[in-house]
Design a protein around this motif. Structure first.
Motif, PDB file in Angstrom:
ATOM      1  N   ALA A  78     -29.284   1.446  -0.510  1.00  0.00           N
ATOM      2  CA  ALA A  78     -29.883   0.937  -1.866  1.00  0.00           C
ATOM      3  C   ALA A  78     -29.439   2.040  -2.840  1.00  0.00           C
ATOM      4  O   ALA A  78     -29.132   1.443  -4.023  1.00  0.00           O
ATOM      5  N   GLU A  79     -29.504   3.257  -2.725  1.00  0.00           N
ATOM      6  CA  GLU A  79     -29.287   4.130  -3.546  1.00  0.00           C
ATOM      7  C   GLU A  79     -27.916   3.994  -3.997  1.00  0.00           C
ATOM      8  O   GLU A  79     -27.284   4.270  -5.237  1.00  0.00           O
ATOM      9  N   ARG A  80     -26.701   3.936  -3.010  1.00  0.00           N
ATOM     10  CA  ARG A  80     -25.228   3.844  -3.473  1.00  0.00           C
ATOM     11  C   ARG A  80     -25.195   2.559  -4.236  1.00  0.00           C
ATOM     12  O   ARG A  80     -24.274   2.617  -5.105  1.00  0.00           O
ATOM     13  N   TRP A  81     -25.750   1.607  -3.680  1.00  0.00           N
ATOM     14  CA  TRP A  81     -25.632   0.089  -4.278  1.00  0.00           C
ATOM     15  C   TRP A  81     -26.055   0.224  -5.804  1.00  0.00           C
ATOM     16  O   TRP A  81     -25.175  -0.210  -6.765  1.00  0.00           O
ATOM     17  N   ASP A  82     -27.179   0.959  -6.010  1.00  0.00           N
ATOM     18  CA  ASP A  82     -27.668   1.094  -7.520  1.00  0.00           C
ATOM     19  C   ASP A  82     -26.639   1.787  -8.194  1.00  0.00           C
ATOM     20  O   ASP A  82     -26.312   1.463  -9.657  1.00  0.00           O
ATOM     21  N   GLU A  83     -25.910   2.777  -7.804  1.00  0.00           N
ATOM     22  CA  GLU A  83     -25.152   3.692  -8.548  1.00  0.00           C
ATOM     23  C   GLU A  83     -23.800   2.898  -8.759  1.00  0.00           C
ATOM     24  O   GLU A  83     -23.447   2.701 -10.012  1.00  0.00           O
ATOM     25  N   LYS A  84     -23.307   2.375  -7.860  1.00  0.00           N
ATOM     26  CA  LYS A  84     -22.061   1.247  -7.879  1.00  0.00           C
ATOM     27  C   LYS A  84     -22.164   0.195  -8.809  1.00  0.00           C
ATOM     28  O   LYS A  84     -21.369  -0.125  -9.735  1.00  0.00           O
ATOM     29  N   TRP A  85     -23.539  -0.540  -8.707  1.00  0.00           N
ATOM     30  CA  TRP A  85     -23.718  -1.589  -9.600  1.00  0.00           C
ATOM     31  C   TRP A  85     -23.971  -1.270 -11.017  1.00  0.00           C
ATOM     32  O   TRP A  85     -23.735  -1.917 -11.892  1.00  0.00           O
ATOM     33  N   SER A  86     -24.560  -0.173 -11.179  1.00  0.00           N
ATOM     34  CA  SER A  86     -24.632   0.160 -12.601  1.00  0.00           C
ATOM     35  C   SER A  86     -23.355   0.482 -13.480  1.00  0.00           C
ATOM     36  O   SER A  86     -23.245   0.251 -14.567  1.00  0.00           O
ATOM     37  N   ASN A  87     -22.586   0.933 -12.658  1.00  0.00           N
ATOM     38  CA  ASN A  87     -21.131   1.212 -13.017  1.00  0.00           C
ATOM     39  C   ASN A  87     -20.242  -0.151 -13.320  1.00  0.00           C
ATOM     40  O   ASN A  87     -19.727  -0.243 -14.441  1.00  0.00           O
ATOM     41  N   LEU A  88     -20.746  -1.157 -12.459  1.00  0.00           N
ATOM     42  CA  LEU A  88     -20.053  -2.335 -12.825  1.00  0.00           C
ATOM     43  C   LEU A  88     -20.498  -2.896 -14.132  1.00  0.00           C
ATOM     44  O   LEU A  88     -19.947  -3.807 -14.684  1.00  0.00           O
ATOM     45  N   THR A  89     -21.888  -2.812 -14.235  1.00  0.00           N
ATOM     46  CA  THR A  89     -22.612  -3.361 -15.398  1.00  0.00           C
ATOM     47  C   THR A  89     -22.026  -2.939 -16.485  1.00  0.00           C
ATOM     48  O   THR A  89     -21.626  -3.492 -17.570  1.00  0.00           O
ATOM     49  N   HIS A  90     -21.899  -1.710 -16.708  1.00  0.00           N
ATOM     50  CA  HIS A  90     -21.252  -0.878 -17.925  1.00  0.00           C
ATOM     51  C   HIS A  90     -19.767  -1.497 -18.062  1.00  0.00           C
ATOM     52  O   HIS A  90     -19.427  -1.813 -19.194  1.00  0.00           O
ATOM     53  N   LYS A  91     -19.015  -1.661 -17.021  1.00  0.00           N
ATOM     54  CA  LYS A  91     -17.753  -2.193 -17.188  1.00  0.00           C
ATOM     55  C   LYS A  91     -17.668  -3.503 -17.538  1.00  0.00           C
ATOM     56  O   LYS A  91     -16.683  -4.132 -18.141  1.00  0.00           O
ATOM     57  N   LEU A  92     -18.499  -4.369 -17.199  1.00  0.00           N
ATOM     58  CA  LEU A  92     -18.536  -5.858 -17.643  1.00  0.00           C
ATOM     59  C   LEU A  92     -18.875  -5.592 -19.106  1.00  0.00           C
ATOM     60  O   LEU A  92     -18.444  -6.450 -19.785  1.00  0.00           O
ATOM     61  N   GLU A  93     -19.811  -4.668 -19.398  1.00  0.00           N
ATOM     62  CA  GLU A  93     -20.064  -4.782 -21.112  1.00  0.00           C
ATOM     63  C   GLU A  93     -18.608  -4.623 -21.648  1.00  0.00           C
ATOM     64  O   GLU A  93     -18.357  -5.189 -22.855  1.00  0.00           O
ATOM     65  N   ARG A  94     -17.905  -3.617 -21.294  1.00  0.00           N
ATOM     66  CA  ARG A  94     -16.504  -3.378 -21.871  1.00  0.00           C
ATOM     67  C   ARG A  94     -15.735  -4.465 -21.764  1.00  0.00           C
ATOM     68  O   ARG A  94     -15.010  -4.841 -22.745  1.00  0.00           O
ATOM     69  N   LEU A  95     -15.695  -5.394 -20.743  1.00  0.00           N
ATOM     70  CA  LEU A  95     -14.884  -6.345 -20.439  1.00  0.00           C
ATOM     71  C   LEU A  95     -15.206  -7.569 -21.558  1.00  0.00           C
ATOM     72  O   LEU A  95     -14.312  -8.296 -22.104  1.00  0.00           O
ATOM     73  N   LYS A  96     -16.527  -7.849 -21.773  1.00  0.00           N
ATOM     74  CA  LYS A  96     -16.965  -8.714 -22.520  1.00  0.00           C
ATOM     75  C   LYS A  96     -16.577  -8.294 -24.118  1.00  0.00           C
ATOM     76  O   LYS A  96     -16.114  -9.280 -24.890  1.00  0.00           O
ATOM     77  N   LYS A  97     -16.514  -7.040 -24.182  1.00  0.00           N
ATOM     78  CA  LYS A  97     -16.062  -6.725 -25.647  1.00  0.00           C
ATOM     79  C   LYS A  97     -14.723  -6.924 -25.823  1.00  0.00           C
ATOM     80  O   LYS A  97     -14.084  -7.313 -26.879  1.00  0.00           O
ATOM     81  N   ASP A  98     -14.023  -6.706 -25.030  1.00  0.00           N
ATOM     82  CA  ASP A  98     -12.478  -7.175 -24.709  1.00  0.00           C
ATOM     83  C   ASP A  98     -12.048  -8.430 -25.112  1.00  0.00           C
ATOM     84  O   ASP A  98     -11.240  -8.865 -25.859  1.00  0.00           O
ATOM     85  N   PHE A  99     -12.856  -9.284 -24.329  1.00  0.00           N
ATOM     86  CA  PHE A  99     -12.762 -10.652 -24.331  1.00  0.00           C
ATOM     87  C   PHE A  99     -13.146 -11.287 -25.854  1.00  0.00           C
ATOM     88  O   PHE A  99     -12.454 -12.098 -26.441  1.00  0.00           O
ATOM     89  N   ASP A 100     -13.945 -10.425 -26.581  1.00  0.00           N
ATOM     90  CA  ASP A 100     -14.247 -10.839 -27.944  1.00  0.00           C
ATOM     91  C   ASP A 100     -13.182 -10.293 -28.762  1.00  0.00           C
ATOM     92  O   ASP A 100     -12.965 -11.141 -29.798  1.00  0.00           O
ATOM     93  N   ASP A 101     -12.418  -9.308 -28.620  1.00  0.00           N
ATOM     94  CA  ASP A 101     -11.296  -8.855 -29.175  1.00  0.00           C
ATOM     95  C   ASP A 101     -10.183  -9.786 -29.087  1.00  0.00           C
ATOM     96  O   ASP A 101      -9.381  -9.954 -30.199  1.00  0.00           O
ATOM     97  N   VAL A 102     -10.016 -10.465 -27.741  1.00  0.00           N
ATOM     98  CA  VAL A 102      -9.140 -11.466 -27.509  1.00  0.00           C
ATOM     99  C   VAL A 102      -9.045 -12.620 -28.679  1.00  0.00           C
ATOM    100  O   VAL A 102      -8.241 -13.026 -29.237  1.00  0.00           O
ATOM    101  N   GLY A 103     -10.579 -13.287 -28.686  1.00  0.00           N
ATOM    102  CA  GLY A 103     -10.752 -14.221 -29.425  1.00  0.00           C
ATOM    103  C   GLY A 103     -10.807 -14.025 -30.949  1.00  0.00           C
ATOM    104  O   GLY A 103     -10.225 -14.894 -31.838  1.00  0.00           O
ATOM    105  N   LYS A 104     -10.770 -12.631 -31.341  1.00  0.00           N
ATOM    106  CA  LYS A 104     -10.588 -12.350 -33.007  1.00  0.00           C
ATOM    107  C   LYS A 104      -9.184 -12.278 -33.356  1.00  0.00           C
ATOM    108  O   LYS A 104      -8.697 -12.576 -34.121  1.00  0.00           O
ATOM    109  N   THR A 105      -8.498 -11.784 -32.146  1.00  0.00           N
ATOM    110  CA  THR A 105      -6.822 -11.681 -32.574  1.00  0.00           C
ATOM    111  C   THR A 105      -6.316 -12.852 -32.660  1.00  0.00           C
ATOM    112  O   THR A 105      -5.302 -13.254 -33.120  1.00  0.00           O
ATOM    113  N   SER A 106      -6.701 -13.723 -31.582  1.00  0.00           N
ATOM    114  CA  SER A 106      -6.274 -15.277 -31.624  1.00  0.00           C
ATOM    115  C   SER A 106      -6.530 -15.938 -32.712  1.00  0.00           C
ATOM    116  O   SER A 106      -5.555 -16.672 -33.052  1.00  0.00           O
TER     117      SER A 106
END
Length: 213
Positions: A78-106
């Motif tokens: 559970a502890e290892r899952w929490d650490e890695k899942w939290s990291n994935l959550t941060h990466k998803l936020e950056r991914l969403k930001k990049d997706f918004d940037d794609v929309g703006k540049t398009s």
């Protein structure tokens, strides 16, 4: 990234390059910069998407193996899952930001494409190019909407992962409670045994006292 999306982007860049070549070099560079910015935004998004996907698969496979093989205690999993899942959550936020940037540049990209075609003097040629612009724009809009739905599904998966963590911790706590109950029961048994021994001691003591009284 989906093949259709890549094909659409390639078509966009090809169209803007062909038309821009007909202009002078300064304007050509300006138009091509929009295409390059659009392309870089998509590539950046795709790289982060691949990285996110690989890490998501790795953590789920690893955790499944640990749980099925009983290789680790549940709290450690559970502890290892929490650490890695939290990291994935941060990466998803950056991914969403990049997706918004794609929309703006398009958006900038299509504005330039429409500006180029609007400047075509021949009515028939302008009409043909306008139709092509619309076809490409419609294709891109559909691809972008499909990608947006995919990101929403990823967010749903992340919520499921959060629920899994809570269930995992709850399971760990219940296991600990069961161990505590077993320990308490063992203490009770030992206490009862000791009370029996003390009772026997008291009875023997009384016998001795009675014999000497």
């Amino acid at each position: 990234m989906k093949p259709k999306l890549i094909a659409a982007v390639s078509l966009f860049l090809a169209v803007i390059l062909i038309i821009a070549i007909c202009k002078n070099n300064t304007r050509t560079r300006k138009y091509l910069e929009y295409g390059q910015e659009f392309n870089e935004a998509i590539e950046d998004f795709d790289n982060k998407r691949q990285d996110f996907t690989d890490e998501l698969k790795a953590v789920t496979v690893e955790t499944t193996e640990d749980l099925s093989g009983n290789n680790m205690p549940v709290p450690a999993i559970a502890e290892r899952w929490d650490e890695k899942w939290s990291n994935l959550t941060h990466k998803l936020e950056r991914l969403k930001k990049d997706f918004d940037d794609v929309g703006k540049t398009s958006g900038k990209y299509f504005m330039q494409l429409e500006e180029l075609v609007a400047g075509v003097g021949d009515d028939n040629l302008r009409s043909v190019e306008t139709k092509r612009n619309k076809e490409v724009h419609d294709q891109w809009t559909k691809a972008y909407q499909d990608a947006a739905r995919s990101i929403q599904k990823i967010e749903d998966v992340m919520h499921d992962g959060d629920d899994f963590y809570r269930v995992l911790v709850a399971s760990s706590l219940r296991q600990q409670v069961r161990k505590d109950i077993e320990e308490l029961e063992a203490i009770t048994v030992r206490a009862l045994d000791l009370l029996d021994e003390l009772k026997e001691f008291s009875e023997e003591g009384k016998k001795l006292i009675n014999n000497y009284s």
